[in-house]
Scaffold this motif. Structure first.
Motif, mmCIF file in Angstrom:
data_model
loop_
_atom_site.group_PDB
_atom_site.id
_atom_site.type_symbol
_atom_site.label_atom_id
_atom_site.label_comp_id
_atom_site.label_asym_id
_atom_site.label_seq_id
_atom_site.Cartn_x
_atom_site.Cartn_y
_atom_site.Cartn_z
ATOM 1 N N ASP A 15 13.100 -10.100 20.484
ATOM 2 C CA ASP A 15 11.986 -10.252 19.547
ATOM 3 C C ASP A 15 10.686 -9.903 20.273
ATOM 4 O O ASP A 15 10.307 -10.549 21.259
ATOM 5 C CB ASP A 15 11.931 -11.693 19.028
ATOM 6 N N THR A 21 7.259 -15.684 15.482
ATOM 7 C CA THR A 21 8.513 -16.215 14.939
ATOM 8 C C THR A 21 8.588 -17.726 15.120
ATOM 9 O O THR A 21 9.043 -18.467 14.236
ATOM 10 C CB THR A 21 9.692 -15.537 15.639
ATOM 11 N N ARG A 25 8.950 -20.591 12.091
ATOM 12 C CA ARG A 25 10.032 -21.580 12.058
ATOM 13 C C ARG A 25 9.480 -22.999 12.080
ATOM 14 O O ARG A 25 10.040 -23.910 11.450
ATOM 15 C CB ARG A 25 10.970 -21.352 13.245
ATOM 16 N N GLU A 62 10.522 -11.399 8.028
ATOM 17 C CA GLU A 62 11.345 -11.417 9.231
ATOM 18 C C GLU A 62 12.464 -10.393 9.152
ATOM 19 O O GLU A 62 12.783 -9.719 10.145
ATOM 20 C CB GLU A 62 11.935 -12.808 9.447
#
Length: 377
Positions: A15, A21, A25, A62
């Motif tokens: 990533d 990210t 989350r 995503e």
């Protein structure tokens, strides 16, 4: 031997934006905790539905990021199309075909961004040209935004390209940025000083002084000087003779007039001076020479100097000696014997006719007549 990661397990894809990210989350986790604490009311249900929609959008983003192919390191240094967007936003037009002819572009004034150029005058000329261009279903705002970049050259063009992409959304904003860049406060202060300290030249006519003062006012329309002060600065900058002329025309009551009446009087005197103010007699001690005459005089002077230098550098040819009197001071053509007579020259130089002297130190034509060298022998 097999490594630790060779047991058939799937590796997590790399990533590039791991921090983003993690934040997404974390937001999902907080949303899920809030949903567990809420009851079954209608408001909670609506909030849950909104949160679900937001989570779906995040998961879609995503997924798009994950589906994008991996880029090589060198591709991050390559220029893309998104980096070459114009700083001017052009709105959509209703016209089916919108084309700017090349003739329109050639009519536009040019501005190079030099210190001696007038950006305010450039805007005025640009407005005059755009006022003559009318296109069906296309507003003047669009025409100005489209044509203005073509009027900039060199340094001014580079400044326009340095602005952020799509940062200008109106013509007023574009003109304001242009004037702020090329008409700084320092230039405004200088023009204000020129207006306040205006002075007429010694041999400058009255009408030329009036025109020059008005040009200063036009170059700086935001000078902020009120009318009566403008009139005062102009009057105080005139020569003594022109002040007397103004006082005579106003009968000594210039200060009794309003600023507009005073400027009207100045215009009347300027027109009269331009038509009938030429001097017939030349002033003593003043000689006016046109440019061509001055250039010719300088050229002839340089030629004379060059000729003198060449004579000093190049050696002269050997001097001829007079064949009649053997005098090196004059050639044979200018011998005085030609005017005084050949006999006098013979007497002065003791010249004797050549004899057949066999033992002469000079050329002896007698050898030709020697008796032993004749053909008869």
């Amino acid at each position: 031997m097999t490594g630790r990661h060779s047991q058939g397990q799937d590796l997590i894809p790399f990533d590039l934006e791991i921090e983003r990210t993690v934040r997404k989350r974390k937001d999902k986790f907080t949303h899920s905790l809030e949903q567990q604490k809420d009851g079954g009311s209608v408001e909670n249900i609506n909030e849950k539905s909104d949160k679900n929609v937001g989570e779906q959008q995040l998961t879609q983003e995503e997924a798009m990021e994950r589906t994008q192919p991996a880029r090589a390191t060198k591709e991050y240094s390559i220029l893309t199309l998104s980096n070459t967007l114009s700083c001017i936003v052009i709105p959509e037009v209703e016209a089916n075909s919108f084309e700017l002819k090349s003739g329109m572009i050639h009519l536009l004034p040019s501005f190079y961004g030099k210190s001696n150029e007038d950006p305010n005058m450039h805007i005025r000329k640009f407005f005059d040209i755009c006022g003559t261009i009318k296109i069906l279903n296309v507003s003047d705002e669009v025409v100005r935004r489209k044509l203005f970049p073509f009027s900039l050259k060199d340094r001014a063009k580079a400044w326009l390209h340095s602005l952020p992409a799509e940062s200008i959304t109106s013509w007023e904003g574009l003109a304001q940025k242009f004037l702020q860049k090329f008409f700084p406060p320092q230039k405004t202060n200088q023009l204000r000083r020129d207006i306040m300290h205006f002075s007429q030249g010694e041999h400058e006519p009255f009408y030329e002084a009036c025109e020059r003062f008005r040009e200063l006012l036009q170059k700086c329309p935001h000078h902020g000087i009120i009318d009566w002060m403008q009139m005062r600065f102009f009057y105080e900058g005139l020569t003594t003779a022109n002040k007397r002329m103004v006082d005579s025309a106003c009968r000594g009551a210039l200060m009794e007039k309003t600023p507009q009446e005073a400027f009207d009087q100045f215009d009347l005197l300027a027109n009269n001076n331009q038509q009938w103010g030429s001097e017939r007699t030349k002033k003593a001690g003043v000689h006016k020479v046109d440019t061509n005459t001055a250039v010719v005089a300088q050229t002839s002077s340089l030629e004379k100097k060059l000729e003198t230098l060449m004579r000093a550098v190049i050696p002269s040819s050997p001097q001829q000696v007079c064949a009649i009197c053997s005098d090196p001071t004059h050639p044979m053509e200018l011998c005085p014997s030609t005017t005084q007579g050949f006999e006098q020259v013979l007497q002065v130089n003791s010249f004797q006719r050549p004899r057949n002297d066999l033992y002469s130190n000079t050329y002896n034509p007698g050898w030709r007549n020697h008796p032993n060298f004749s053909w008869s022998n």
